[in-house]
Design an enzyme around this catalytic site. Structure first.
Site, PDB file in Angstrom:
ATOM      1  N   ASP A 115      46.890  39.128  47.285  1.00 39.27           N
ATOM      2  CA  ASP A 115      46.280  38.512  48.467  1.00 39.27           C
ATOM      3  C   ASP A 115      46.253  36.983  48.453  1.00 39.27           C
ATOM      4  O   ASP A 115      45.885  36.358  49.455  1.00 39.27           O
ATOM      5  CB  ASP A 115      44.855  39.064  48.664  1.00 39.27           C
ATOM      6  CG  ASP A 115      43.960  38.886  47.439  1.00 39.27           C
ATOM      7  OD1 ASP A 115      44.156  37.923  46.673  1.00 39.27           O
ATOM      8  OD2 ASP A 115      43.046  39.724  47.252  1.00 39.27           O
ATOM      9  N   HIS A 130      51.987  41.450  40.426  1.00 38.50           N
ATOM     10  CA  HIS A 130      52.463  42.395  41.444  1.00 38.50           C
ATOM     11  C   HIS A 130      53.023  41.712  42.686  1.00 38.50           C
ATOM     12  O   HIS A 130      53.128  42.339  43.741  1.00 38.50           O
ATOM     13  CB  HIS A 130      51.348  43.379  41.812  1.00 38.50           C
ATOM     14  CG  HIS A 130      50.993  44.308  40.684  1.00 38.50           C
ATOM     15  ND1 HIS A 130      49.835  45.064  40.668  1.00 38.50           N
ATOM     16  CD2 HIS A 130      51.658  44.612  39.547  1.00 38.50           C
ATOM     17  CE1 HIS A 130      49.816  45.784  39.549  1.00 38.50           C
ATOM     18  NE2 HIS A 130      50.898  45.519  38.850  1.00 38.50           N
ATOM     19  N   GLY A 198      37.082  43.367  37.732  1.00 39.05           N
ATOM     20  CA  GLY A 198      37.341  44.111  38.970  1.00 39.05           C
ATOM     21  C   GLY A 198      38.626  44.902  38.987  1.00 39.05           C
ATOM     22  O   GLY A 198      39.310  44.963  40.006  1.00 39.05           O
TER      23      GLY A 198
HETATM   24  P1  OAD Z   1      41.446  49.597  41.986  1.00 39.76           P
HETATM   25  O1  OAD Z   1      41.128  49.878  43.399  1.00 39.76           O
HETATM   26  O2  OAD Z   1      42.093  50.655  41.186  1.00 39.76           O
HETATM   27  O3  OAD Z   1      40.119  49.181  41.236  1.00 39.76           O
HETATM   28  C1  OAD Z   1      39.231  48.235  41.752  1.00 39.76           C
HETATM   29  C2  OAD Z   1      38.115  48.040  40.758  1.00 39.76           C
HETATM   30  O4  OAD Z   1      37.223  47.073  41.257  1.00 39.76           O
HETATM   31  C3  OAD Z   1      37.291  49.309  40.489  1.00 39.76           C
HETATM   32  O5  OAD Z   1      37.145  49.481  39.091  1.00 39.76           O
HETATM   33  C4  OAD Z   1      35.942  48.994  41.149  1.00 39.76           C
HETATM   34  O6  OAD Z   1      34.854  49.590  40.444  1.00 39.76           O
HETATM   35  C5  OAD Z   1      35.897  47.487  41.026  1.00 39.76           C
HETATM   36  N1  OAD Z   1      35.056  46.805  42.027  1.00 39.76           N
HETATM   37  C6  OAD Z   1      34.870  47.098  43.328  1.00 39.76           C
HETATM   38  N2  OAD Z   1      34.066  46.209  43.927  1.00 39.76           N
HETATM   39  C7  OAD Z   1      33.715  45.303  42.963  1.00 39.76           C
HETATM   40  C8  OAD Z   1      32.901  44.133  42.945  1.00 39.76           C
HETATM   41  N3  OAD Z   1      32.272  43.681  44.045  1.00 39.76           N
HETATM   42  N4  OAD Z   1      32.754  43.472  41.775  1.00 39.76           N
HETATM   43  C9  OAD Z   1      33.385  43.909  40.652  1.00 39.76           C
HETATM   44  N5  OAD Z   1      34.168  45.000  40.608  1.00 39.76           N
HETATM   45  C10 OAD Z   1      34.343  45.690  41.747  1.00 39.76           C
HETATM   46  O7  OAD Z   1      42.311  48.235  41.968  1.00 39.76           O
HETATM   47  P2  OAD Z   1      43.185  47.614  40.799  1.00 39.76           P
HETATM   48  O8  OAD Z   1      42.618  47.915  39.470  1.00 39.76           O
HETATM   49  O9  OAD Z   1      43.443  46.199  41.167  1.00 39.76           O
HETATM   50  O10 OAD Z   1      49.292  47.988  42.397  1.00 39.76           O
HETATM   51  O11 OAD Z   1      44.530  48.433  40.987  1.00 39.76           O
HETATM   52  C11 OAD Z   1      45.628  48.103  40.216  1.00 39.76           C
HETATM   53  C12 OAD Z   1      46.900  48.243  41.000  1.00 39.76           C
HETATM   54  O12 OAD Z   1      46.999  49.538  41.578  1.00 39.76           O
HETATM   55  C13 OAD Z   1      47.025  47.322  42.201  1.00 39.76           C
HETATM   56  O13 OAD Z   1      47.506  46.039  41.866  1.00 39.76           O
HETATM   57  C14 OAD Z   1      48.006  48.029  43.050  1.00 39.76           C
HETATM   58  C15 OAD Z   1      47.363  49.386  42.977  1.00 39.76           C
HETATM   59  O14 OAD Z   1      47.986  50.444  43.427  1.00 39.76           O
HETATM   60  C16 OAD Z   1      50.421  48.002  43.107  1.00 39.76           C
HETATM   61  O15 OAD Z   1      50.430  48.024  44.327  1.00 39.76           O
HETATM   62  C17 OAD Z   1      51.667  47.974  42.273  1.00 39.76           C
END
Ligand code: OAD
Length: 253
Positions: A115, A130, A198
């Site tokens: 983003d 990514h 996060g």
């Molecule tokens: P996820 O959606 O898998 O995880 C988001 C994390 O953020 C979760 O562990 C939530 O608990 C946490 N979270 C949510 N709100 C929060 C807040 N206000 N403060 C702190 N933590 C919070 O997203 P990613 O781990 O980024 O890849 O996913 C990894 C990859 O999978 C992405 O880059 C994307 C996706 O599919 C590709 O598109 C290749």
């Protein structure tokens, strides 16, 4: 699953994290969708990971783009449009402050997010594992361009060769940009403290950096709204919104 941590426990974890950071020479931070959640960008796995009934893993692949480029472009055009009007939040800004204090030689920000909000907040050097949603590239020639805020047609064409262009993001089943991955891995294997912010820590190879950091003896700090796949291996877990926790820790430094 949400864990409600009592205030005393949280205060202790904040102090502990600040102590570790103060003593740390080299920092690496890995961020995921959670760092942008408070800016209004939806996370992937939180809202059941579906878009119009499709699993994200079904639209974010080269196979899907081959089969149905219109569908994939519709998904990415929607995500591109959603970026307009979105602002960085205090979590992004706290990471800018860490970069300022540690300096570019001792601080590395690695993100899985596409983003651009870290840069919008003022982070100088961001390793985007990514790719970037605002950028497009040609499927046939070497054309690549950052085109933020532009509304693209359903099947956008290359201005140079007229072939189909695609978002310059990494899809499932694709390799990460190797130069960026190597820099991230190199910084991780020489860091003394690694912050996991996060991310659900389930998407590889990005999540593998956490293990790499642990293997070199770095202190691991996790900031997340809830426990994750990484929680068992961290030294200090801070559970709450990153937009509150990160500035709190920085304030305690
Ligand atoms: P996820 O959606 O898998 O995880 C988001 C994390 O953020 C979760 O562990 C939530 O608990 C946490 N979270 C949510 N709100 C929060 C807040 N206000 N403060 C702190 N933590 C919070 O997203 P990613 O781990 O980024 O890849 O996913 C990894 C990859 O999978 C992405 O880059 C994307 C996706 O599919 C590709 O598109 C290749």
């Amino acid at each position: 699953m949400h864990h409600f941590v009592d205030c005393g426990e949280q205060e202790a974890a904040i102090n502990q994290a600040a102590d570790i950071l103060r003593r740390a020479d080299r920092l690496v931070v890995l961020t995921g969708a959670g760092v942008s959640a408070e800016s209004g960008v939806p996370t992937f796995r939180g809202s059941n990971g579906l878009w119009e009934g499709h699993h994200i893993e079904e639209v974010a692949t080269p196979e899907a783009f081959q089969r149905d480029p219109k569908l994939v472009w519709r998904f990415y055009n929607m995500r591109r449009a959603a970026l307009a009007g979105i602002q960085p939040n205090p979590a992004h800004r706290a990471l800018v402050e860490l970069e300022r204090r540690w300096g570019p030689a001792r601080f590395t920000l690695v993100t899985q997010n596409i983003d651009g909000l870290h840069q919008a907040a003022g982070s100088q050097r961001v390793l985007e594992l990514h790719g970037r949603l605002s950028r497009v590239r040609c499927t046939a020639c070497r054309y690549i361009a950052d085109r933020p805020g532009e509304s693209l047609p359903e099947l956008p064409r290359c201005p140079e060769c007229d072939e189909l262009i695609r978002p310059d993001v990494v899809w499932f089943h694709e390799m990460l940009p190797q130069d960026i991955w190597l820099q991230a891995a190199e910084r991780t294997t020489s860091c003394s403290c690694f912050l996991v912010v996060g991310t659900s820590a389930v998407v590889y190879p990005a999540a593998g950096l956490i293990r790499m950091a642990r293997d070199v003896g770095a202190a691991l700090l996790e900031f997340n709204i809830e426990r994750t796949a990484a929680s068992r291996s961290v030294d200090v877990g801070l559970y709450g919104p990153a937009g509150w926790l990160l500035p709190e820790v920085v304030r305690h430094l």
